[in-house]
Design an enzyme around this catalytic site. Structure first.
Site, PDB file in Angstrom:
ATOM      1  N   THR A 192       0.785  -1.354   0.017  1.00 16.71           N
ATOM      2  CA  THR A 192      -0.001   0.044   0.013  1.00 16.71           C
ATOM      3  C   THR A 192       0.962   1.335   0.057  1.00 16.71           C
ATOM      4  O   THR A 192       0.329   2.477  -0.326  1.00 16.71           O
ATOM      5  CB  THR A 192      -0.991   0.068   1.242  1.00 16.71           C
ATOM      6  OG1 THR A 192      -0.029  -0.116   2.520  1.00 16.71           O
ATOM      7  CG2 THR A 192      -1.935  -1.107   1.102  1.00 16.71           C
ATOM      8  N   ALA A 209       1.766  -7.688   8.418  1.00 15.52           N
ATOM      9  CA  ALA A 209       2.079  -8.201   9.846  1.00 15.52           C
ATOM     10  C   ALA A 209       0.724  -8.806  10.699  1.00 15.52           C
ATOM     11  O   ALA A 209       0.776  -8.991  11.668  1.00 15.52           O
ATOM     12  CB  ALA A 209       2.684  -7.191  10.428  1.00 15.52           C
ATOM     13  N   THR A 266       6.593  -5.613   9.070  1.00 15.44           N
ATOM     14  CA  THR A 266       6.593  -5.269   7.813  1.00 15.44           C
ATOM     15  C   THR A 266       6.875  -3.725   7.715  1.00 15.44           C
ATOM     16  O   THR A 266       6.475  -3.027   8.432  1.00 15.44           O
ATOM     17  CB  THR A 266       5.184  -5.408   7.324  1.00 15.44           C
ATOM     18  OG1 THR A 266       4.187  -5.013   8.120  1.00 15.44           O
ATOM     19  CG2 THR A 266       5.196  -7.097   7.242  1.00 15.44           C
ATOM     20  N   ASN A 286       4.289  -4.140  13.621  1.00 17.42           N
ATOM     21  CA  ASN A 286       4.262  -4.958  14.945  1.00 17.42           C
ATOM     22  C   ASN A 286       4.744  -6.308  14.674  1.00 17.42           C
ATOM     23  O   ASN A 286       4.745  -7.021  13.689  1.00 17.42           O
ATOM     24  CB  ASN A 286       2.918  -5.021  15.224  1.00 17.42           C
ATOM     25  CG  ASN A 286       2.040  -5.531  14.023  1.00 17.42           C
ATOM     26  OD1 ASN A 286       1.280  -4.820  13.270  1.00 17.42           O
ATOM     27  ND2 ASN A 286       1.633  -6.817  14.248  1.00 17.42           N
ATOM     28  N   ASP A 330      -0.199  -3.610  18.450  1.00 15.03           N
ATOM     29  CA  ASP A 330      -0.043  -3.080  17.223  1.00 15.03           C
ATOM     30  C   ASP A 330       0.440  -1.556  17.042  1.00 15.03           C
ATOM     31  O   ASP A 330       0.076  -0.773  16.358  1.00 15.03           O
ATOM     32  CB  ASP A 330      -1.370  -3.118  16.567  1.00 15.03           C
ATOM     33  CG  ASP A 330      -1.447  -2.768  14.985  1.00 15.03           C
ATOM     34  OD1 ASP A 330      -0.437  -3.054  14.254  1.00 15.03           O
ATOM     35  OD2 ASP A 330      -2.576  -2.358  14.518  1.00 15.03           O
ATOM     36  N   LYS A 357       2.727   5.058  16.200  1.00 14.70           N
ATOM     37  CA  LYS A 357       1.586   4.858  16.742  1.00 14.70           C
ATOM     38  C   LYS A 357       1.250   4.885  18.171  1.00 14.70           C
ATOM     39  O   LYS A 357       0.430   4.832  18.848  1.00 14.70           O
ATOM     40  CB  LYS A 357       1.060   3.596  16.199  1.00 14.70           C
ATOM     41  CG  LYS A 357       0.490   3.538  14.677  1.00 14.70           C
ATOM     42  CD  LYS A 357       0.405   2.167  13.850  1.00 14.70           C
ATOM     43  CE  LYS A 357      -0.987   1.770  14.491  1.00 14.70           C
ATOM     44  NZ  LYS A 357      -1.310   0.343  14.013  1.00 14.70           N
ATOM     45  N   TRP A 420      -0.387   6.458   9.475  1.00 14.99           N
ATOM     46  CA  TRP A 420       0.440   6.857   8.222  1.00 14.99           C
ATOM     47  C   TRP A 420       0.033   8.192   7.791  1.00 14.99           C
ATOM     48  O   TRP A 420       0.690   8.646   7.103  1.00 14.99           O
ATOM     49  CB  TRP A 420      -0.178   5.643   7.217  1.00 14.99           C
ATOM     50  CG  TRP A 420      -1.529   6.130   6.655  1.00 14.99           C
ATOM     51  CD1 TRP A 420      -2.517   5.433   7.460  1.00 14.99           C
ATOM     52  CD2 TRP A 420      -2.325   7.057   5.911  1.00 14.99           C
ATOM     53  NE1 TRP A 420      -3.706   5.936   6.851  1.00 14.99           N
ATOM     54  CE2 TRP A 420      -3.499   6.907   6.151  1.00 14.99           C
ATOM     55  CE3 TRP A 420      -1.576   8.229   5.193  1.00 14.99           C
ATOM     56  CZ2 TRP A 420      -4.472   7.760   5.288  1.00 14.99           C
ATOM     57  CZ3 TRP A 420      -2.536   8.536   4.398  1.00 14.99           C
ATOM     58  CH2 TRP A 420      -3.722   8.558   4.544  1.00 14.99           C
ATOM     59  N   CYS A 636     -14.464 -11.605  10.671  1.00 12.02           N
ATOM     60  CA  CYS A 636     -15.453 -10.577   9.758  1.00 12.02           C
ATOM     61  C   CYS A 636     -15.338  -9.108  10.322  1.00 12.02           C
ATOM     62  O   CYS A 636     -15.324  -8.114   9.518  1.00 12.02           O
ATOM     63  CB  CYS A 636     -16.866 -10.947  10.256  1.00 12.02           C
ATOM     64  SG  CYS A 636     -17.430 -12.567   9.855  1.00 12.02           S
ATOM     65  N   HIS A 640     -16.032  -5.606   8.307  1.00  9.97           N
ATOM     66  CA  HIS A 640     -17.402  -5.263   8.263  1.00  9.97           C
ATOM     67  C   HIS A 640     -17.882  -4.499   9.687  1.00  9.97           C
ATOM     68  O   HIS A 640     -18.960  -4.290  10.109  1.00  9.97           O
ATOM     69  CB  HIS A 640     -18.400  -6.476   8.352  1.00  9.97           C
ATOM     70  CG  HIS A 640     -18.338  -7.087   6.963  1.00  9.97           C
ATOM     71  ND1 HIS A 640     -18.872  -6.738   5.963  1.00  9.97           N
ATOM     72  CD2 HIS A 640     -17.641  -8.234   6.624  1.00  9.97           C
ATOM     73  CE1 HIS A 640     -18.554  -7.069   4.796  1.00  9.97           C
ATOM     74  NE2 HIS A 640     -17.886  -8.109   5.218  1.00  9.97           N
TER      75      HIS A 640
END
Length: 716
Positions: A192, A209, A266, A286, A330, A357, A420, A636, A640
Site C-alpha cells: 500500500t 503483519a 513489515t 508490529n 499493534d 502509533k 500513516w 469478519c 465489516h
C-alpha cells in the site's frame, strides 16, 4: 549472501587471491551491482534539491519534511483561494496518496493501485493505468484497497500494487515498461505504500503483519527491476541459518516458534533517504501475532516496532532504535520519518523526528541512532515512563493483557496516536504539524487460539471486547474518542498550539513558507491554519472525509494546492460505531486542486441513504449466538466493523438480505458467491454450521440495535 572461504582451501595465485578476497567480504556488506543513474527527467539531484515549483517525491524531497517554500498562497491571501479544478475517481475506497508534480503533469495513484496523469493546470486527463488488482486481494490487505503514491525517476513512474507487484510505467504514456512480483507470496503480503528512489533504485516494502508475513525492505534497479538487495526486519527459522549477523543478533531477542507465522515487522510505509549519510531509514511494524502467548513469544522481538538504518548501496545494517519493545498492541513504527537539523542544548544536531502509533514523539541522532528524547504527545497508559538515557519504556504490567483474564483498554489504541497520515515540519517555525488520534482500544487475549489459513492472525478475542448495545457505554466511548492537530516543538518536547477536532482519523498535513498549515479532516472540510498560531483562516467543503495529505506546486507563476479526497481506511472499516464520531460521511473520491481567484464548485453531493434496521426474529440458541460472535470477531469485524456496525465503505451486515435464509449466507461465506467483489470463501476455516452461527449472531446484533434505536431515535 557470500560466505567466507577458508584460507586453507585457497591456492594462492593471482586469480584465486581475487576470489578469496571476494569471498571474505563482510557478510553484512555484500557486493551489489551499481544502478544506472538517471541523467534526464527526475534525477537524484532533483529529488535532493527540487525546484520550489515542483513536488517530486512522496515527502517532496529526501528529508520528508513536506514543507514548501512557495509563498503566493499565504496567511494574507488564503481568503482568495478557490477550486481551480477537480477530477472524479472511479475507485470508491479510501484515498491516501500524495500527488507528485513534474514538468506540468500531476501524477497520482488511487485506490486499487490505479495511476493517473493530469495536466496540472486544468485537470485534463493525459493517461490512466489500471493494474487490474484482483478484488479478492482485500482478504489479505490491511486495511482497505488504498495506495499512498507513486515515485518518479528518469522517464518512468513507479507504483506498488495491492497484490504485491512493482510496476514501472512510461511517464509520457502510462504504458508498462516492466513489472514484477516483489513480495515472497501473494497470499500473505500486500503493498500500500509509496516507493522511494535512492541512487537509481526503487525501494519498497510490504504490508502483512496481521497475516503470516516476514518484514523486509528491498531495492530494485529502476531500469530493469532486478533486485539489488533485501534487508529482513525479523529473523527466520534459526535451523536454516541467518542471512547476516544482524539477523543472528535479532534472533536472541525472540523465543518460541515465531517464524512459523513470519514474525511481522513489515515495512508498509515510512522510507527516508539521507544523502549526507548515505543511509536509508525505515520504520517497521508490529510483531505477529499481537498476542504473544500462542507462539510462545517473549523478549524485545527485534527489529519490530523500530526505526532501522541501512547502507543505501548494499542494504547492510547500520543501526536501529526500538520504540516499542515486546509490542503486543499493534504500535507500528511505520509512520513517516523526517530528517532535520536542530539546535539542541546549544549543539547543532542532525536528527530524525518520529511520531509512531505508540503516542510518543522521538528525536534520534540520524548518524548513530543515539536516543535524544521521547515525549508523549497524547495520553499514554501502556507505559508508565521512559528511561531518560535510553528512551526504553517501562511497560505498565496491566498492558500485558495476555497474562491476565481482564481486557486492557490501551491508550493509544491499535489505530495509533499517529498512523500513516503524514506530518509536516516547518523550518521557519521549528514546529512539526502532527495529525493525532486520541482513542483507546480494548485488548483481550483469545483462549486456546490456533492459527488459521485465512484472516487476521492477531490472537485477540474480538467478541469479548465488542461494543455492547448499551447507551451509556457507547456514549462514553464516543465522548472519549477525539482527534487533534498538534503543533509540536521537537526541541522543547511539547505542544505549542493544538486544534481540537471532533474525531480521529483526519488527514495528513502540508506546511508552507506562507505561514500556512493545510489539512483535510474526517468531517469533510479542507482547512488552512496559520502555522505560527493555529488560527483557522479558510476552509472548503469537500463533501467527503479527507485522510490524504495535501501538496503544492507552481506553474507559470501560479501556485496550486492539491489534495485527494475520499473517506476510508482502517478507522472507517473496523471501528464500528466509533467510525461515525465525526459524522456519517460518503466516500466521494476526487482530486481537488485550488488556486487564488478560482471560483469552481462541486456538483451537489448525493443524499445520504437512510438504512432502517428490519431484521428477522432471532431463532438461534444463546450458544449459537455466542459462537457466532467469536467467529465474527475473528474473521469478519476487520472488514465489516466492530459488533457488526459498518463504517460505510463495506456492507453493514445487520442490513444484509442474507440474514433471512441460512442458505444465502452459506453461499457467501462458504461457497464464495461474492468472490469477485472481494468477499472470498472462508471454507478453509469455517463450516456450514459456523456460517449459521454467524448469521444468528448478526440477527441478534441487528435486533439489539433496533431496540436501541427505538429507545433513542438517532442512536446507532
Amino acid at each position: 549472501m557470500t560466505r567466507a572461504i577458508p584460507r586453507s582451501a585457497i591456492v594462492v595465485t593471482g586469480a584465486m587471491l581475487a576470489l578469496a578476497l571476494a569471498g571474505c567480504r563482510n557478510a553484512e556488506a555484500p557486493a551489489t551491482p551499481q544502478a544506472t543513474l538517471a541523467t534526464s527527467g527526475v534525477t537524484d539531484a532533483k529529488i535532493a534539491a527540487p525546484g520550489d515549483d515542483e513536488w517530486l517525491s512522496y515527502g517532496r524531497d529526501y528529508s520528508e519534511q513536506r514543507f514548501s517554500p512557495l509563498t503566493q498562497i499565504s496567511d494574507t491571501t488564503i481568503g482568495k483561494l478557490g477550486l481551480a479544478w477537480s477530477a472524479d475517481l472511479e475507485t470508491a475506497r479510501g484515498q491516501e496518496a500524495t500527488p507528485l508534480m513534474h514538468d506540468g503533469t500531476l501524477y497520482v495513484s488511487t485506490a486499487w493501485s490505479m495511476v493517473k496523469a493530469f495536466d496540472a493546470t486544468n485537470g485534463k486527463l493525459k493517461w490512466a493505468y489500471d493494474p487490474h488488482v484482483p478484488r479478492d486481494t482485500l482478504a489479505r490487505a490491511c486495511c482497505d484497497a488504498v495506495n499512498r503514491g507513486v515515485a518518479l525517476y528518469g522517464g518512468k513512474v513507479f507504483v506498488g500494487t495491492l497484490d504485491g507487484r512493482l510496476v514501472a510505467l512510461d511517464q509520457s504514456t502510462g504504458k508498462p515498461v516492466w513489472e514484477k512480483v516483489v513480495v515472497p507470496n501473494q497470499s500473505d503480503y500486500s503493498i500500500t505504500g509509496a516507493p522511494r528512489i535512492v541512487k537509481g533504485r526503487v525501494l519498497i516494502g510490504s504490508g502483512g503483519a496481521e497475516y503470516k508475513a516476514r518484514g523486509y525492505l528491498a531495492a530494485f534497479d529502476a531500469e530493469t527491476g532486478a533486485e539489488a538487495w533485501r534487508f529482513h526486519t525479523v529473523p527466520g527459522n534459526p535451523a536454516l541459518g541467518f542471512e547476516n549477523t544482524a539477523m543472528e543478533r535479532a534472533a536472541k531477542t525472540w523465543s518460541g516458534e515465531w517464524w512459523k507465522l513470519g514474525g511481522g515487522g513489515t515495512v508498509w510505509d515510512s522510507i527516508t533517504y539521507d544523502p549526507k549519510l548515505n543511509l536509508v531509514f525505515f520504520g517497521t511494524g508490529n510483531a505477529e501475532p499481537w498476542n504473544p502467548a500462542p507462539m510462545g513469544r517473549s523478549g524485545d522481538n527485534l527489529y519490530t516496532s523500530s526505526i532501522v538504518a541501512v547502507n543505501a548501496d548494499t542494504g547492510a545494517y547500520a543501526w536501529h532504535f526500538q520504540e516499542t519493545p515486546e509490542d503486543r498492541w499493534d504500535f507500528d513504527s511505520d509512520a513517516q520519518i523526517t530528517v532535520a537539523d536542530l539546535t539542541i542544548n546549544g549543539q547543532q544536531r542532525h536528527v530524525l523526528l518520529h511520531a509512531p502509533k505508540n503516542g510518543v514523539f522521538y528525536v534520534i541522532d540520524a548518524k548513530t541512532g543515539q536516543f535524544i528524547s521521547a515525549k508523549p504527545f497524547v495520553p499514554v497508559n501502556w507505559a508508565t515512563g521512559f528511561d531518560p538515557a535510553t528512551g526504553r519504556p517501562a511497560v505498565n504490567p496491566a498492558a500485558r493483557y495476555e497474562k491476565g483474564d481482564k481486557p486492557f483498554v490501551g491508550l493509544p489504541g491499535a489505530g495509533g496516536a499517529h498512523s500513516w497520515q503524514p506530518m509536516s515540519f516547518n523550518p521557519k517555525t521549528g514546529l512539526i504539524y502532527l495529525p493525532a488520534n486520541i482513542a483507546g482500544f480494548p485488548y483481550a487475549a483469545a483462549k486456546g487460539w490456533k492459527p488459521s489459513d485465512i484472516g487476521f492472525q492477531t490472537a485477540l478475542d474480538g467478541a469479548a471486547t465488542a461494543m455492547p448495545a448499551i447507551t451509556a457505554v457507547r456514549d462514553g466511548a464516543m465522548k472519549a474518542t477525539t482527534g487533534a492537530l498538534i503543533a509540536w516543538d521537537p526541541v522543547a518536547g511539547k505542544a505549542v498550539w493544538t486544534v481540537a477536532q471532533v474525531g480521529p482519523w483526519n488527514g495528513g498535513t502540508l506546511s508552507t513558507a506562507g505561514n500556512l498549515v493545510l489539512q483535510g479532516n474526517a468531517q469533510g472540510e479542507f482547512v488552512a491554519y496559520s502555522a505560527d498560531k493555529g488560527r483557522k483562516l479558510w476552509s472548503f467543503p469537500a463533501q467527503t472525509g479527507i485522510i490524504a495529505a495535501p501538496m503544492t506546486y507552481a506553474i507559470g507563476g501560479q501556485q496550486y494546492i492539491a489534495v485527494l479526497a475520499g473517506w476510508g481506511g482502517v478507522w472507517d472499516i473496523a471501528t464500528g460505531v466509533l467510525a461515525h464520531k465525526s459524522g456519517a460521511t460518503h466516500n466521494i473520491s476526487r482530486l481537488l486542486v485550488f488556486k487564488l481567484g478560482a471560483k469552481g464548485t462541486l456538483p451537489p453531493a448525493p443524499p445520504m441513504a437512510k438504512l432502517v434496521l428490519d431484521p428477522p426474529a432471532l431463532t438461534g440458541t444463546p450458544q449459537q449466538v455466542a459462537h457466532g460472535g467469536q467467529l465474527y470477531g475473528r474473521y469478519c469485524n476487520v472488514c465489516h466493523g466492530d459488533a457488526a456496525v459498518a463504517g460505510g465503505l463495506n456492507p453493514d451486515l445487520r442490513h444484509s438480505g442474507a440474514l433471512n435464509a441460512a442458505e444465502a449466507i452459506r453461499s457467501v461465506v462458504i461457497d464464495g458467491a461474492l468472490h469477485e467483489n472481494g468477499m472470498v470463501s472462508f471454507k478453509s476455516a469455517l463450516t456450514a454450521d459456523d456460517a449459521e452461527a454467524i448469521r444468528q449472531y448478526l440477527i441478534s446484533r441487528a435486533n439489539e440495535d433496533k431496540a436501541l434505536e427505538k429507545a433513542r431515535p438517532g442512536a446507532r
